[in-house]
Write a protein that holds these residues in place. Sequence first.
Motif, PDB file in Angstrom:
ATOM      1  N   MET A   1       5.618  58.281  32.007  1.00 58.49           N
ATOM      2  CA  MET A   1       6.064  59.673  32.143  1.00 58.49           C
ATOM      3  C   MET A   1       6.273  60.151  33.584  1.00 58.49           C
ATOM      4  O   MET A   1       6.268  61.355  33.853  1.00 58.49           O
ATOM      5  CB  MET A   1       5.143  60.617  31.363  1.00 58.49           C
TER       6      MET A   1
ATOM      7  N   ARG B   1      15.705  48.118  40.046  1.00 61.50           N
ATOM      8  CA  ARG B   1      14.303  48.516  39.798  1.00 61.50           C
ATOM      9  C   ARG B   1      14.130  49.039  38.368  1.00 61.50           C
ATOM     10  O   ARG B   1      13.125  48.767  37.715  1.00 61.50           O
ATOM     11  CB  ARG B   1      13.851  49.571  40.819  1.00 61.50           C
TER      12      ARG B   1
ATOM     13  N   THR C   1      11.158  45.688  35.102  1.00 60.73           N
ATOM     14  CA  THR C   1       9.987  45.336  34.287  1.00 60.73           C
ATOM     15  C   THR C   1      10.433  44.723  32.958  1.00 60.73           C
ATOM     16  O   THR C   1       9.941  43.651  32.563  1.00 60.73           O
ATOM     17  CB  THR C   1       9.085  46.570  34.049  1.00 60.73           C
TER      18      THR C   1
ATOM     19  N   GLN D   1       6.898  47.513  20.143  1.00 68.09           N
ATOM     20  CA  GLN D   1       6.262  48.829  20.137  1.00 68.09           C
ATOM     21  C   GLN D   1       6.681  49.567  21.396  1.00 68.09           C
ATOM     22  O   GLN D   1       6.421  49.097  22.506  1.00 68.09           O
ATOM     23  CB  GLN D   1       4.740  48.721  20.092  1.00 68.09           C
ATOM     24  N   GLY D   2       7.304  50.740  21.207  1.00 71.65           N
ATOM     25  CA  GLY D   2       7.769  51.526  22.348  1.00 71.65           C
ATOM     26  C   GLY D   2       9.288  51.437  22.444  1.00 71.65           C
ATOM     27  O   GLY D   2       9.910  50.451  22.013  1.00 71.65           O
TER      28      GLY D   2
ATOM     29  N   ASN E   1      11.362  52.909  29.071  1.00 69.91           N
ATOM     30  CA  ASN E   1      12.041  52.121  30.111  1.00 69.91           C
ATOM     31  C   ASN E   1      11.855  50.619  29.902  1.00 69.91           C
ATOM     32  O   ASN E   1      12.824  49.861  29.868  1.00 69.91           O
ATOM     33  CB  ASN E   1      11.505  52.553  31.486  1.00 69.91           C
ATOM     34  N   VAL E   2      10.614  50.199  29.770  1.00 68.55           N
ATOM     35  CA  VAL E   2      10.340  48.759  29.695  1.00 68.55           C
ATOM     36  C   VAL E   2      10.951  48.168  28.432  1.00 68.55           C
ATOM     37  O   VAL E   2      11.647  47.146  28.465  1.00 68.55           O
ATOM     38  CB  VAL E   2       8.809  48.500  29.739  1.00 68.55           C
ATOM     39  N   ALA E   3      10.688  48.816  27.301  1.00 72.36           N
ATOM     40  CA  ALA E   3      11.178  48.291  26.024  1.00 72.36           C
ATOM     41  C   ALA E   3      12.710  48.192  26.016  1.00 72.36           C
ATOM     42  O   ALA E   3      13.276  47.166  25.627  1.00 72.36           O
ATOM     43  CB  ALA E   3      10.704  49.184  24.881  1.00 72.36           C
TER      44      ALA E   3
ATOM     45  N   SER F   1       9.330  50.930  17.757  1.00 72.97           N
ATOM     46  CA  SER F   1       8.572  52.118  17.373  1.00 72.97           C
ATOM     47  C   SER F   1       8.479  53.051  18.562  1.00 72.97           C
ATOM     48  O   SER F   1       8.729  52.640  19.699  1.00 72.97           O
ATOM     49  CB  SER F   1       7.177  51.734  16.881  1.00 72.97           C
ATOM     50  N   CYS F   2       8.147  54.297  18.299  1.00 78.46           N
ATOM     51  CA  CYS F   2       7.974  55.246  19.405  1.00 78.46           C
ATOM     52  C   CYS F   2       7.093  56.394  18.953  1.00 78.46           C
ATOM     53  O   CYS F   2       6.750  56.514  17.780  1.00 78.46           O
ATOM     54  CB  CYS F   2       9.325  55.755  19.906  1.00 78.46           C
TER      55      CYS F   2
ATOM     56  N   SER G   1       3.274  58.283  15.590  1.00 81.83           N
ATOM     57  CA  SER G   1       4.333  57.322  15.905  1.00 81.83           C
ATOM     58  C   SER G   1       5.095  56.907  14.656  1.00 81.83           C
ATOM     59  O   SER G   1       4.576  57.005  13.531  1.00 81.83           O
ATOM     60  CB  SER G   1       3.733  56.096  16.593  1.00 81.83           C
TER      61      SER G   1
ATOM     62  N   ALA H   1       5.094  47.366  24.017  1.00 82.50           N
ATOM     63  CA  ALA H   1       5.653  47.926  25.258  1.00 82.50           C
ATOM     64  C   ALA H   1       5.428  49.432  25.298  1.00 82.50           C
ATOM     65  O   ALA H   1       6.313  50.198  25.700  1.00 82.50           O
ATOM     66  CB  ALA H   1       7.143  47.584  25.367  1.00 82.50           C
TER      67      ALA H   1
ATOM     68  N   GLN I   1      -3.552  48.520  21.725  1.00 70.93           N
ATOM     69  CA  GLN I   1      -2.707  48.642  20.536  1.00 70.93           C
ATOM     70  C   GLN I   1      -2.900  47.492  19.554  1.00 70.93           C
ATOM     71  O   GLN I   1      -2.679  47.644  18.368  1.00 70.93           O
ATOM     72  CB  GLN I   1      -1.225  48.753  20.949  1.00 70.93           C
TER      73      GLN I   1
END
Length: 427
Positions: free
Chosen positions: A148, A186, A190, A217-218, A221-223, A241-242, A250, A303, A308
């Motif tokens: 965030m 950048r 990740t 999961q997620g 950005n990374v996912a 998922s989110c 979720s 992610a 988890q």
Amino acid sequence: MNKSYNAFKMAQQQFDSIAEHLSLDQGTRSLLRVPMREYHVNIPVKMDDGTVEVFNGFRCQHNDALGPGKGGIRFHPLETIDTVRALSMWMTWKCSVVDIPLGGSKGGVVCDPHHLSTGEQERICRGYMRQIAGALGPVRDVPAPDVMTSAQHMLWMMDEYETITGGKYPGVITGKPVGLGGSLGRTEATGFGVVFTLREALKELNISPSETTASIQGFGNVAQYAIQLFIQLGGTVTCVSCWDQNEAKSFAFSKKDGINLDELRSITDHFGGIDKEKAQDLGYEVLPGEAWIEQSVDILIPAALENQITAENVSKISRSVKIIAEAANGPTTPEADQVLKERGIFVIPDFLANAGGVTCSYFEQVQNNMNYYWEKDEVISKLDIKMTSAFMAVSGLARKNNLFMRDAAYIISVNRVAEACKLRGWT
Ligand code: NAD
């Protein structure tokens, strides 16, 4: 953030077992199982309605024997000092495992950006920096974006730092916008880094990416960038998922023949929350959030957040799962880890899998120091080289000594840090 498991205790437990394995002396153990320095700050912020709210913030500098501290700043309503302590320790191992000359730090502010205006967020960033500037610096400790927080938050913090110090110090913070000291690549780093290690793991297991399916999961950005590169390599993502902010729970979104990344991105807010109704209209099956872990896929990529994969849900992992690439920090509790070990699942541990972000942050600092900026292809190919060679070192040791990947990664990185402490005369 699941509070049922204390992330710091978990990080210490992981360290203690490696310290035992390496027969580290008592002094080194005592030094490395806690952060060297911690800062607790209370930040007064003028809210838009004229009231003043005080936000708690933290910065933990776990160890800087290998170089200046490095680690993100998270904004989360359930942030705790113990989570930040754990994450700072994991940063030390992460920088060490990819062999970059940086130490481990982490920061956090207890706040929920979902309920803060842009101006309020800017004032939190500047207030945090005013309290902590003395402990930071390009050759001391260098923050970055995390859960965030974004390039904009970093730029406000850099601007405040430069106002306080009266100079131009782009290297005080990474993850800045491109054109203002940020590095191309950048944003992708990740997620791409996760998939560079996943690609190598698949090679080692003699599996072609085009034959594989993944559940993630997620969808932040990374996912999103992990999914992008995984699909480019020929893989299929059948479930993501989110977190749903309105319903405070979720959800998972499944499509058996594969999700369409661009389509899902177009109905996702900037916190990585997917619009449920629109997803249903697009033919996605909407399931409870936990469903991501139960999918009959080859690969699981947590992610989202820590804690988890736990003792309670690890048995729900399908027999079809061969690889878990830990994109999030600390997604697996030690009890669940033991089960994964016994089941022979190939785990790419968090501090190796998600080290692409900090590696690219390191590249950003190098470019800041030179005041000369690389093309995106150059950044991504340098990242690939670093991630691949770190993976090879860890998997080589794991194969040679018949070790679980997490243990092999820990052995390499703890050894390097312990050695640096010894050579400096600290232990
Ligand atoms: P992000 O805020 O962009 O995205 C987080 C995603 O997780 C969102 O889609 C959110 O909806 C989802 N989520 C939150 N709680 C959830 C829950 N209970 N169930 C399912 N989904 C949930 O964050 P990010 O930058 O993508 O980071 C994700 C993870 O990767 C974190 O653990 C972070 O510490 C780690 N990490 C991030 C970076 C980086 O460069 N951004 C680097 C290394 C590690």
